[in-house]
Design an enzyme around this catalytic site. Sequence first.
Site, mmCIF file in Angstrom:
data_model
loop_
_atom_site.group_PDB
_atom_site.id
_atom_site.type_symbol
_atom_site.label_atom_id
_atom_site.label_comp_id
_atom_site.label_asym_id
_atom_site.label_seq_id
_atom_site.Cartn_x
_atom_site.Cartn_y
_atom_site.Cartn_z
ATOM 1 N N GLU A 73 -39.883 25.770 24.157
ATOM 2 C CA GLU A 73 -39.773 26.657 22.994
ATOM 3 C C GLU A 73 -39.933 25.893 21.684
ATOM 4 O O GLU A 73 -40.751 26.271 20.842
ATOM 5 C CB GLU A 73 -38.416 27.394 23.012
ATOM 6 N N GLU A 313 -2.245 25.046 2.723
ATOM 7 C CA GLU A 313 -1.876 25.981 1.658
ATOM 8 C C GLU A 313 -2.258 25.476 0.277
ATOM 9 O O GLU A 313 -2.524 26.273 -0.620
ATOM 10 C CB GLU A 313 -0.361 26.248 1.702
#
Length: 584
Positions: A73, A313
């Site tokens: 491919e 955080e």
Amino acid sequence: MKNNVVKPAAATLLPKCPTGIQGLDEITGGGLPKGRPTLVCGGAGCGKTLLATEFLVRGAMQFNEPGVFMAFEETEAELKANAASLGFDLGGLIRRKKILFDHVHIERSEIQESGEYDLEGLFVRLNYAIDSIGAKRLVLDTLEALFASLPNEAILRAELRRLFRWLKDKGVTAVITAERGREQLTRHGLEEYVSDCVILLDHRVYDQIATRHLRVVKYRGALHGTNEFPFLIGDKGISVLPITSLGLNHKISSERIATGIPRLDSMLGGRGFFRGSSILLTGTPGTGKTIVAANFAQAAARRGERVLFFSFEESPDQIIRNMHSIGLRLEPLVKRGLLQFHSARPSLYGLEMHLATMFKEIAAFKPHVVVIDPITSLMDAGTNSESKGMVTRLIDYLKGGQITTLFTSLTQGGHVLQQSEAAMSSLMDSWLLLQDFEGNGERNRVLYVLKARGMAHSNQIREFLISDRGIDLVDAYIGPSGVLTGSARVAQEDLERAAVLASQQEADRRKRELERKRSAIERQISGLRSEYETEALELRRIDEQVGTQTLLLTTERAASGRLRQADAKVVASTSIRSRQARKN
């Protein structure tokens, strides 16, 4: 009659071909079956071609095994560009004849079916490519492109068997990629049966978060890990995480390391935590978990140890700026390469991909100390069992490297201890709790040690104070009304100091009164002693006068007797007569 015991013959180990892919060789027990075909199947975008490419590149670079890449491919230019994204110079290996690339173009519209279909032409082409560079490895990418134009399923199955048998006879270790079928591992459903090893790649999306997983479905003649393992495609290739712990056999250390908070070290027997231990710091929002973690990281970096700080955080710049408020300067440690931050939102990846990323960062930086702030942000991305499994695997990995780890855990109040225990506290070696106390119109923090395996530790609550000078732990007041902190503790301390002062003043007053009485008594004794000495002196004077008078009188009498001789004779004759009368 003795029983004849027949000893079993030693098992013949299956020869393995190491892939060089991080983690995959650990899962497969040494690599792919040598000289046999391995099927790598999966859906679009799961990484089949990249895994096959890295298998060839690692073989040429690390194990001096040339390889052939036959693509049906992608072109050579496309494959080179894809390999460059992994940091591999595929073009250079092709120029040095370490890898041979062969692109086979197959177009269905250009094929005219006549007679029987076979792969004889492919075998000739493969044989020439393998022999031209002495290849030990082979990649066929992908089978669907090769058989897409063949409608006869019986011929397809026969040719597939021929292909796999030919590869075995050639003695090359082959990786064959195939697309995943709807109800089977592959589209045709035969490849997985004729392959000696089958690896399934999966690219799934859960709650809008994509994660790649790898699973060894089949491996003839060898033990292998059968669980799903997350894998990461990064700039240095593929990293598979063999993170399922098979046993608790970690090495341990008796060395103790300081926490950066002297009073906390005192609560831990005066020497801090064991090196290589896992520490859980639990607390509600605003109790100071990140501050404790930053002190812990700074103390390790000042000892010359590398620290990796995972933040889910806050950004690194925000953490560094916020630590200025308590007098911590982390920038010099970052510039010296002793402290490294890795910040990411929990929603960026899935749970396993976060774990894969953390493993990659740890393997690259090789830290002595790791801080994860907070671990609960990651645990929210999965179920309770998945979260606990993730933490278990992370702890096992860190303990295996003797890495001391501090986990912060965010709780939302309520049953703090129960929530933490249900999550991961039993996995930890030490557990600290930061808690809020509200009263008298203010909120204060306290810290205590819930457990510390293998060391003596304090069971006392300490008030946790944060100021511009850093962290301090002071004794909390515990009385009939409970624990007093903040201004209530200060007021109680003032009352106690006032009571102590009053007691001291009363004692001083009594001491002065006693001193006054002692002085008065001593004055009385001194007066009596003075009076006694005066009278004694007067008595001695009288005695002296009496003695003088007696002496004078005696002297005078003696002188008078000498002057009165007659009286002496009369006295003498009178005495003689008296003696004679007594005799008669």
